[in-house]
Write a protein that holds these residues in place. Sequence first.
Motif, short mmCIF file in Angstrom:
data_model
loop_
_atom_site.label_atom_id
_atom_site.label_comp_id
_atom_site.label_asym_id
_atom_site.label_seq_id
_atom_site.Cartn_x
_atom_site.Cartn_y
_atom_site.Cartn_z
N LEU B 117 8.74 -2.00 -2.90
CA LEU B 117 8.88 -3.40 -3.31
C LEU B 117 10.24 -3.89 -3.93
O LEU B 117 10.82 -4.66 -3.46
N GLU B 118 11.04 -2.93 -4.60
CA GLU B 118 12.29 -3.26 -4.85
C GLU B 118 13.28 -3.16 -3.66
O GLU B 118 13.99 -4.27 -3.70
N GLU B 119 13.12 -2.50 -2.55
CA GLU B 119 14.05 -2.64 -1.51
C GLU B 119 13.51 -4.20 -0.76
O GLU B 119 14.57 -4.71 -0.09
N ALA B 120 12.38 -4.55 -1.07
CA ALA B 120 11.88 -5.64 -0.33
C ALA B 120 12.26 -6.82 -1.05
O ALA B 120 12.09 -8.13 -0.69
N GLY B 121 13.06 -6.59 -2.21
CA GLY B 121 13.47 -7.90 -2.89
C GLY B 121 12.69 -8.32 -4.20
O GLY B 121 12.78 -9.58 -4.40
N VAL B 122 11.66 -7.62 -4.21
CA VAL B 122 10.85 -8.35 -5.44
C VAL B 122 11.65 -8.27 -6.73
O VAL B 122 12.03 -7.05 -7.18
N ASP B 123 11.54 -9.24 -7.61
CA ASP B 123 12.35 -9.30 -9.03
C ASP B 123 11.58 -8.91 -9.84
O ASP B 123 10.44 -9.19 -9.98
N THR B 124 12.14 -7.75 -10.53
CA THR B 124 11.47 -7.17 -11.67
C THR B 124 12.18 -7.38 -13.08
O THR B 124 11.86 -6.65 -13.67
N ASP B 125 12.99 -8.59 -13.09
CA ASP B 125 13.55 -8.75 -14.35
C ASP B 125 12.69 -9.19 -15.42
O ASP B 125 11.70 -10.06 -15.15
N GLY B 126 12.69 -8.78 -16.46
CA GLY B 126 12.02 -9.22 -17.70
C GLY B 126 10.55 -8.35 -17.77
O GLY B 126 10.13 -8.42 -18.83
N PHE B 127 10.25 -7.39 -16.84
CA PHE B 127 9.32 -6.55 -16.94
C PHE B 127 9.35 -5.53 -18.03
O PHE B 127 10.39 -5.08 -18.16
N TYR B 128 8.33 -5.14 -18.56
CA TYR B 128 8.52 -3.92 -19.48
C TYR B 128 8.69 -2.85 -18.51
O TYR B 128 7.99 -2.66 -17.42
N ASP B 129 9.41 -1.82 -19.04
CA ASP B 129 9.72 -0.56 -18.21
C ASP B 129 8.55 0.21 -17.92
O ASP B 129 8.11 0.62 -17.06
N SER B 130 7.56 0.19 -19.15
CA SER B 130 6.46 1.11 -19.18
C SER B 130 5.42 0.45 -18.12
O SER B 130 4.71 1.05 -17.57
N ALA B 131 5.50 -0.82 -18.21
CA ALA B 131 4.55 -1.52 -17.03
C ALA B 131 4.92 -1.39 -15.59
O ALA B 131 4.22 -1.16 -14.63
N LEU B 132 6.29 -1.46 -15.45
CA LEU B 132 6.72 -0.98 -13.94
C LEU B 132 6.38 0.28 -13.71
O LEU B 132 6.12 0.84 -12.64
N ASP B 325 5.82 -17.12 -14.24
CA ASP B 325 5.46 -17.00 -15.64
C ASP B 325 4.17 -17.52 -15.77
O ASP B 325 3.26 -17.13 -16.64
N ASP B 326 4.02 -18.72 -15.03
CA ASP B 326 2.61 -19.47 -15.61
C ASP B 326 1.42 -18.60 -15.07
O ASP B 326 0.37 -18.47 -15.80
N ASN B 327 1.79 -18.21 -13.95
CA ASN B 327 0.49 -17.33 -13.53
C ASN B 327 -0.04 -16.10 -14.41
O ASN B 327 -0.80 -15.71 -14.59
N LEU B 328 1.24 -15.52 -14.58
CA LEU B 328 1.26 -14.09 -15.50
C LEU B 328 0.27 -14.45 -16.93
O LEU B 328 -0.51 -13.79 -17.25
N LYS B 341 5.61 -9.08 -18.52
CA LYS B 341 6.93 -9.52 -19.11
C LYS B 341 6.84 -9.54 -20.44
O LYS B 341 6.17 -10.15 -21.07
N GLU B 342 7.98 -9.00 -21.07
CA GLU B 342 8.10 -8.92 -22.44
C GLU B 342 8.09 -10.32 -23.40
O GLU B 342 7.34 -10.53 -24.18
N ASP B 343 8.94 -11.15 -22.89
CA ASP B 343 8.97 -12.53 -23.72
C ASP B 343 7.52 -13.36 -23.72
O ASP B 343 7.08 -13.75 -24.46
N LEU B 344 6.94 -13.10 -22.52
CA LEU B 344 5.49 -14.01 -22.51
C LEU B 344 4.63 -13.15 -23.18
O LEU B 344 3.61 -13.68 -23.83
N ALA B 345 4.72 -11.75 -23.20
CA ALA B 345 3.77 -11.12 -24.21
C ALA B 345 4.05 -11.39 -25.71
O ALA B 345 2.95 -11.45 -26.47
#
Lengths: 330, 411
Positions: B117-132, B325-328, B341-345
Amino acid sequence: MVARIGFVAPIVVYLVLFFGYPLVSNITMAMREFTAASFYTGEAPFVGFENYAAVIGDPVFGTALLNTAVFTIASLAFQFAIGLGLAVFFQRYFPLNGVLRSLLLLPWLLPLVVSGTVWRWIYDQEYGVLNQVLLGAGVIDTAMPWLSSTSMALTAVTVANIWVGIPFNMVILYGGLQGIPAQLYEAAALDGAGPWKRFSAVTWPLLRPVSAVVLMLGLVYTLKVFDVIMVLTQGGPANATQTLTTWSYSLSFQDLDFGAGAATGNMLILLALVFAVFYLRSTRQSAGAAAREAPRRRVPRLPRGRSATGGARASVAAAGEPSATEQERS
Amino acid sequence: MHTKPANGTRRLRAPSALMAAGLLTLGTACSASDDGDVTTLTSIDYNLAEPQNGSTQAMLDECGEQAGVEIERDAQPRDQLMPSLLQGASQQELPDLMLIDNPDLPQVAATGALLPLEEAGVDTDGFYDSALEIGRHDDTLYGITAGVNGLALFTNTAMLEDADVDPPATWEELSDAADELTEGDTSGYAFSAIGHEEGTFNFEPFLWSNGGSLTELDSPEAVEALDFWSRMVEDGSVSQSVVNWSQADVNDQFLGEHVAMMVNGSWQIPVLDEEGLEYGVSPLPVPESGDDPATPMGGEVWAVAQNGGEREELAVEVLQCLLGDDNLTEWAELNAYVPAKEDLADQMAEDNPEMAPFVESVPTAQSRTAELGEDYPEVSGAIADAIQEALAGSGSAEEALGQAQQSVPTS
């Protein structure tokens, strides 16, 4: 000739497609290291009998084999004995006979998941009706962990399975009893035979072929029982109710080790096959004996693969009495 | 006398009926494959229960519309998802989007059919490291989660007040409280010890917080953790029936007030709220006060199949929208999951205090498959067997775990 081939072709195609092909691929799968990845890449290295060795070397194998044996033998013995008792009982005429007989069919009509769930409630340690009744009657002092103790779970599961199988045995044996000519009993009674003698000299020998069918079908059915165990205990606790069937499923679909699962499945097929061969041999022998013992009366020649009813006719002839079917023919 | 139906005719009829059924199956198995411009994508998940069923559909519809494709969604019962994925894999036809339970991801990723997914350009900004972490296999991100869940201790408020017991924070307090709360038909405490992944999932926090690991099951730390469980079954503050209870069964017992405290996941919160039982949620007790809690990370991850350029691009576009964000937030609220995502959590913990213990546990939550990868299912099964042996059988925790250790691959 062409017509004959045309007649046989559909069933041959069917057997090859839906029976032969899965069987062969199961046998080849058991000789490969077949994992989840193999499905996509198609790469499943040939490992010969390593899967079998791994399965047989697994400590669960011994448990599962023993459980399968205990479960099957106990289920068959009790289902047959109780089914036969009920069948003989329902031969008498009494009010509501038909109604009661149909009611007894209920366990067979219920989906196994439903029966299993009901038995789970019955066995529940804290709130199950079984413990409540036994406690109330003073038979036990503390609630028994029927399904959650490794020493009791197999018995509990077997009892549930016996209950499920009784109607099947009863119905087929009842049908077999109906096929025994009434005048045999009259003759036996005139000769002064009591109820036990009538059973052992008339009912039992004439019911033997039907019994063989019931036991054979029961064996195949019980060897592959899955739903009841899955609903009640899922093979647990700690493999206490794991049979070859449930273990094969768990190897394949929980551990995703399809090679080992297939190997276990094949051993199960082999086991059923051994009993099937015994059964075929025994029916052939009894048919052969019948032909020898009653040379004057020509036993109607049966087509290849003597069927259950064929066996019945033959051994009725062996008993030296005209059977219902033969009377109709002559 | 008795006439029997001629057997011959019946014997013929049955196979031809089966034959017809077989042909029907063959007929439906052949599906048209699309070529040219991509107008539809396929998706699979196991969200069959409402409201998740409807909202999954709605979210896919909406995100599909944004990407300009129609999404054909296939919802399977949970235990059918992996078999149907494997079936698809054998035809080289995996659904474009798959929602997979995270411990199963390594199995699918190991086939090589998933898109990094990262190579395909999925944005992982703001996600918990543990969740990734739960979406990784061999250090590559193949799955990304919208929301995660974990385990916590649920307590029956009224029962604890009556017995004058505070929610326990350490193992000793837990065992004392369980003792105190056990009375007549009510057990003080319960967890799922069923013979598969759910039982293992419930045991892992105890194993890990005591310093044990999934690769050294016969270590003293692991044995001590399992001993702690079996002692409570022995002294009666936990019913031996837990070996047959799934997490849903445990929840039912808690709802029926037959159990005063239970280990369970955040996803039970909507069920509990609906029944109106007053309950509290606190972090799982740890061996000694001050020890770090370590819960296993639960939840599903979205994965994308390598189905060729245009389809992959569109699938990633849809995925990006699903992770908006809204869907999450909507997804997390519906399931009582923690947004990935940390801020949403953090926002969610503020809005729903009963979610706070779960949000707190996310940063330290561990991926179950990090160490074992695709060997996890087999080891998980062996651990579940060991738990059952210690709780319901004659074996000691040490023997049972020694047995389980044999299933850990040596490499």
